[in-house]
Scaffold this active site. Structure first.
Site, mmCIF file in Angstrom:
data_model
loop_
_atom_site.group_PDB
_atom_site.id
_atom_site.type_symbol
_atom_site.label_atom_id
_atom_site.label_comp_id
_atom_site.label_asym_id
_atom_site.label_seq_id
_atom_site.Cartn_x
_atom_site.Cartn_y
_atom_site.Cartn_z
ATOM 1 N N GLN A 146 12.648 18.660 -14.141
ATOM 2 C CA GLN A 146 13.916 18.023 -14.509
ATOM 3 C C GLN A 146 13.669 16.663 -15.160
ATOM 4 O O GLN A 146 14.333 16.296 -16.135
ATOM 5 C CB GLN A 146 14.803 17.863 -13.274
ATOM 6 C CG GLN A 146 15.153 19.149 -12.567
ATOM 7 C CD GLN A 146 15.788 20.168 -13.476
ATOM 8 O OE1 GLN A 146 16.714 19.861 -14.236
ATOM 9 N NE2 GLN A 146 15.295 21.397 -13.423
ATOM 10 N N TYR B 164 13.612 24.462 -6.208
ATOM 11 C CA TYR B 164 14.091 25.585 -7.021
ATOM 12 C C TYR B 164 15.049 25.155 -8.124
ATOM 13 O O TYR B 164 15.454 24.009 -8.203
ATOM 14 C CB TYR B 164 14.663 26.712 -6.187
ATOM 15 C CG TYR B 164 15.751 26.448 -5.172
ATOM 16 C CD1 TYR B 164 16.539 25.326 -5.175
ATOM 17 C CD2 TYR B 164 15.996 27.405 -4.174
ATOM 18 C CE1 TYR B 164 17.536 25.138 -4.241
ATOM 19 C CE2 TYR B 164 16.986 27.223 -3.234
ATOM 20 C CZ TYR B 164 17.750 26.097 -3.266
ATOM 21 O OH TYR B 164 18.740 25.916 -2.335
ATOM 22 N N GLU B 165 15.325 26.104 -9.016
ATOM 23 C CA GLU B 165 16.095 25.860 -10.248
ATOM 24 C C GLU B 165 15.386 24.871 -11.173
ATOM 25 O O GLU B 165 16.030 24.114 -11.903
ATOM 26 C CB GLU B 165 17.513 25.365 -9.930
ATOM 27 C CG GLU B 165 18.281 26.233 -8.965
ATOM 28 C CD GLU B 165 18.363 27.684 -9.397
ATOM 29 O OE1 GLU B 165 18.195 27.963 -10.594
ATOM 30 O OE2 GLU B 165 18.590 28.544 -8.528
ATOM 31 N N GLY B 166 14.064 24.888 -11.166
ATOM 32 C CA GLY B 166 13.281 23.942 -11.938
ATOM 33 C C GLY B 166 12.940 22.753 -11.072
ATOM 34 O O GLY B 166 13.825 21.999 -10.661
ATOM 35 N N ARG C 269 21.716 23.960 -11.270
ATOM 36 C CA ARG C 269 21.046 22.669 -11.160
ATOM 37 C C ARG C 269 22.009 21.583 -10.692
ATOM 38 O O ARG C 269 21.661 20.765 -9.838
ATOM 39 C CB ARG C 269 20.402 22.303 -12.498
ATOM 40 C CG ARG C 269 19.157 23.128 -12.784
ATOM 41 C CD ARG C 269 18.630 22.978 -14.190
ATOM 42 N NE ARG C 269 17.368 23.724 -14.337
ATOM 43 C CZ ARG C 269 16.731 23.909 -15.465
ATOM 44 N NH1 ARG C 269 17.230 23.405 -16.595
ATOM 45 N NH2 ARG C 269 15.604 24.597 -15.506
#
Length: 594
Positions: free
Chosen positions: A448, A441-443, A297
């Site tokens: 977030q 991506y990655e949340g 992230r």
């Protein structure tokens, strides 16, 4: 082809003047081996590799893309294999790795800058080693000694690569409902079966083995996320002597056809009773994987920074050359039929938006990196604990705010080119397409924002925010520089303090408040963070002679006058609450299926 020259002077300014990295390293016995002379050499070498090796295959990689054949073979674009070999043999994959297992042990404050350069030159390429570094962090923190001995050295030296296998067709954000199963065998291994999607580098031709970190559930595991375990599942099984054995029963089913990062192989991975070994204790897989996810992230923020840096450099070059119209003030190039568009105020607005973003983003990323190093290497438990709290608060901001502002910057720079920015010839549309994924991506960035407001603010009643505001006010009140950024930052801190109080007081009565206000709260918070970063830069440049330092203060002037006022708009939207979006009946959103 796009141009790129690594902004080494800006990087050194952030390291030396703003964050005083050499003193920080020497004052920490676990980092005393790091010296600025060596770091300068590292930055110079990565600048050369990024410009001369990675940038030339960026556009061709986009046009050719990763390719998939029906027999499960994935091929990277022309030049990628040779570039990766040079990258790995030069030691870049293991730059931050644990020295006990063959890594070089450099802190995040150094590797942050090398990662920025790689992402700037070639976002698709950067993802292959990036996922490997994340996987090694996870293994180093959670794996057994035998697993570390088996995998880490060859991942650090680039012979093997790594992935993270979380998402399933029905389970993205909600990992508690994954269906991948891991059945224990008598020898301590597990048979892992299931399908994972969106797996970056799940299959490729860059390394001889790929080490998959897979989330799965054991029989009789608890429901939800508490029942998730983590498994290391190699593409090729590893013999006791470290050599490669037979192919594991896993395969790529397809690769995705994407908007951008086309040279990065995004795979559907099928595991069919594949041999795997549990990493860490049973049912602790999600916490172990979050070691990797939080690294990724922060790194996505660097991807955004890279996109905006590349876009800015090319837009500024174009603006200085492209002649259109005449300057509003006086004739600039009488010998030419038109003046360069750099003389038009609106073009400068777009360029300065991007430039302010790159400078603040880099400074903020370094601030987070320093706290990561403090958390990891400090011998003072209280200092490490405080740094960990700052990292927890700021990680979602580093991912979401930096990438939101990065896409905005790339679009501004594309706009500088007018119609030429929309066609492939100039390369600007690729930068926009590649950078777009960093928000997803990655949340996703919405997730977030929920993490920031729901977990990092609401769950501890704003304690992390209070500490951060205290740090900001202490610094600004003691600044020697006479600049408008001082009062602007104090005002922004007051805005966030009042906004946090408002949201916390409304949460009990309005169940949708966090979900409805999170994104605007995150953006307001992000502008405060950027204002703090400009205050740090202005103070570091204060009293130093030369245009380089004078321009830091000028860019801060631009930020205060033309960008920071956005904080008030986001604050007003937060204060409006969630009711305006939840007052609609569900049938308002009904759309005929055909």
């Amino acid at each position: 082809m796009a141009v790129y020259n690594a902004p080494l002077n800006d990087m050194r300014f952030i390291l030396n003047d703003v964050f005083k990295a050499p003193q920080f390293w020497q004052n920490n016995e676990n980092l005393a081996h790091v010296d600025m002379e060596t770091v300068d050499m590292i930055l110079e070498e990565m600048a050369k590799l990024s410009k001369n090796i990675l940038l030339p295959i960026n556009r061709s990689g986009d046009e050719e893309g990763a390719t998939f054949e029906g027999d499960g073979v994935v091929t990277t674009p022309t030049g990628f294999k040779e570039a990766y070999k040079q990258y790995a043999e030069s030691g870049w994959v293991g730059l931050s790795g644990n020295a006990e297992y063959g890594g070089q042990g450099f802190p995040k404050m150094v590797t942050m800058l090398t990662e920025e350069m790689v992402f700037t030159a070639n976002q698709s390429f950067a993802l292959y080693p990036n996922l490997t570094v994340g996987a090694t962090l996870c293994l180093n923190a959670a794996a057994s000694e035998e697993q570390k001995q088996t995998y880490l050295e060859k991942m650090y030296n680039g012979e093997w690569s790594g992935t993270m296998c979380l998402t399933e067709p029905h389970a993205g954000t909600d990992l508690g409902i994954i269906k991948t199963k891991a059945v224990p065998n008598d020898d301590g291994s597990y048979n892992v079966s299931g399908t994972k999607i969106f797996i970056t580098g799940g299959e490729h031709d860059l390394t001889e083995n790929i080490i998959h970190l897979v989330l799965a559930k054991t029989p009789n595991a608890p429901e939800g996320s508490k029942g998730i375990s983590l498994f290391v599942v190699p593409k090729f099984l590893v013999n006791e002597d470290g050599s490669l054995g037979e192919r594991n029963t896993l395969a790529v089913g397809s690769i995705e056809h994407k908007m951008g990062i086309k040279a990065s192989a995004t795979c559907v991975m099928n595991f069919d009773d594949a041999k795997g070994w549990m990493v860490g204790a049973e049912n602790t897989g999600l916490s172990s994987m979050f070691i990797m996810m939080n690294y990724e992230r922060v790194t996505m923020g660097l991807q955004g920074l890279g996109g905006s840096e590349l876009a800015y450099q090319n837009a500024a070059l174009y603006a200085n050359d492209r002649g259109q119209g005449r300057s509003d003030t006086q004739l600039q190039s009488p010998e030419k039929p038109a003046d360069a568009i750099i003389h038009h105020a609106d073009v400068r607005r777009m360029l300065l938006n991007a430039k302010a973003n790159t400078e603040a983003s880099r400074c903020f990323a370094m601030y987070v990196a320093k706290n990561l190093d403090e958390e990891k290497f400090s011998t003072d438990p209280e200092s490490a604990k405080a740094a960990a709290a700052r990292v927890a608060l700021l990680t979602p901001v580093a991912k979401a705010f930096l990438t939101d502002k990065a896409l905005e910057a790339t679009v501004d720079c594309q706009q500088v080119f007018g119609g030429h920015g929309y066609i492939r010839e100039w390369g600007m549309e690729q930068i926009v397409r590649d950078t777009r994924i960093a928000q997803i991506y990655e949340g996703t960035n919405g997730i977030q924002a929920l993490d920031l407001l729901g977990r990092k603010v609401a769950r501890n009643n704003g304690k992390y925010v209070t500490h951060f505001l205290g740090e900001i006010r202490d610094f600004v009140n003691n600044m020697q520089a006479d600049h408008g950024i001082k009062q602007a930052t104090l005002d922004a801190a007051d805005t966030i303090e009042a906004l946090t109080t408002t949201v916390l007081s409304n949460i009990g009565e309005r169940k949708n408040e966090v979900n409805g206000c999170a994104v605007d709260y995150m953006h307001a918070f992000g502008y405060l963070a950027y204002s703090y970063m400009f205050a740090l830069m202005v103070e570091a440049a204060n009293g130093k002679e030369g245009d380089f330092y004078t321009n830091k203060a000028k860019l801060a002037d631009y930020f205060v006058g033309r960008i920071l006022p956005r904080i008030d708009a986001h604050a007003q939207m937060v204060k409006a609450g969630s009711d305006p979006m939840m007052n609609f009946d569900l049938d308002y959103f009904d759309v005929p299926a055909s």
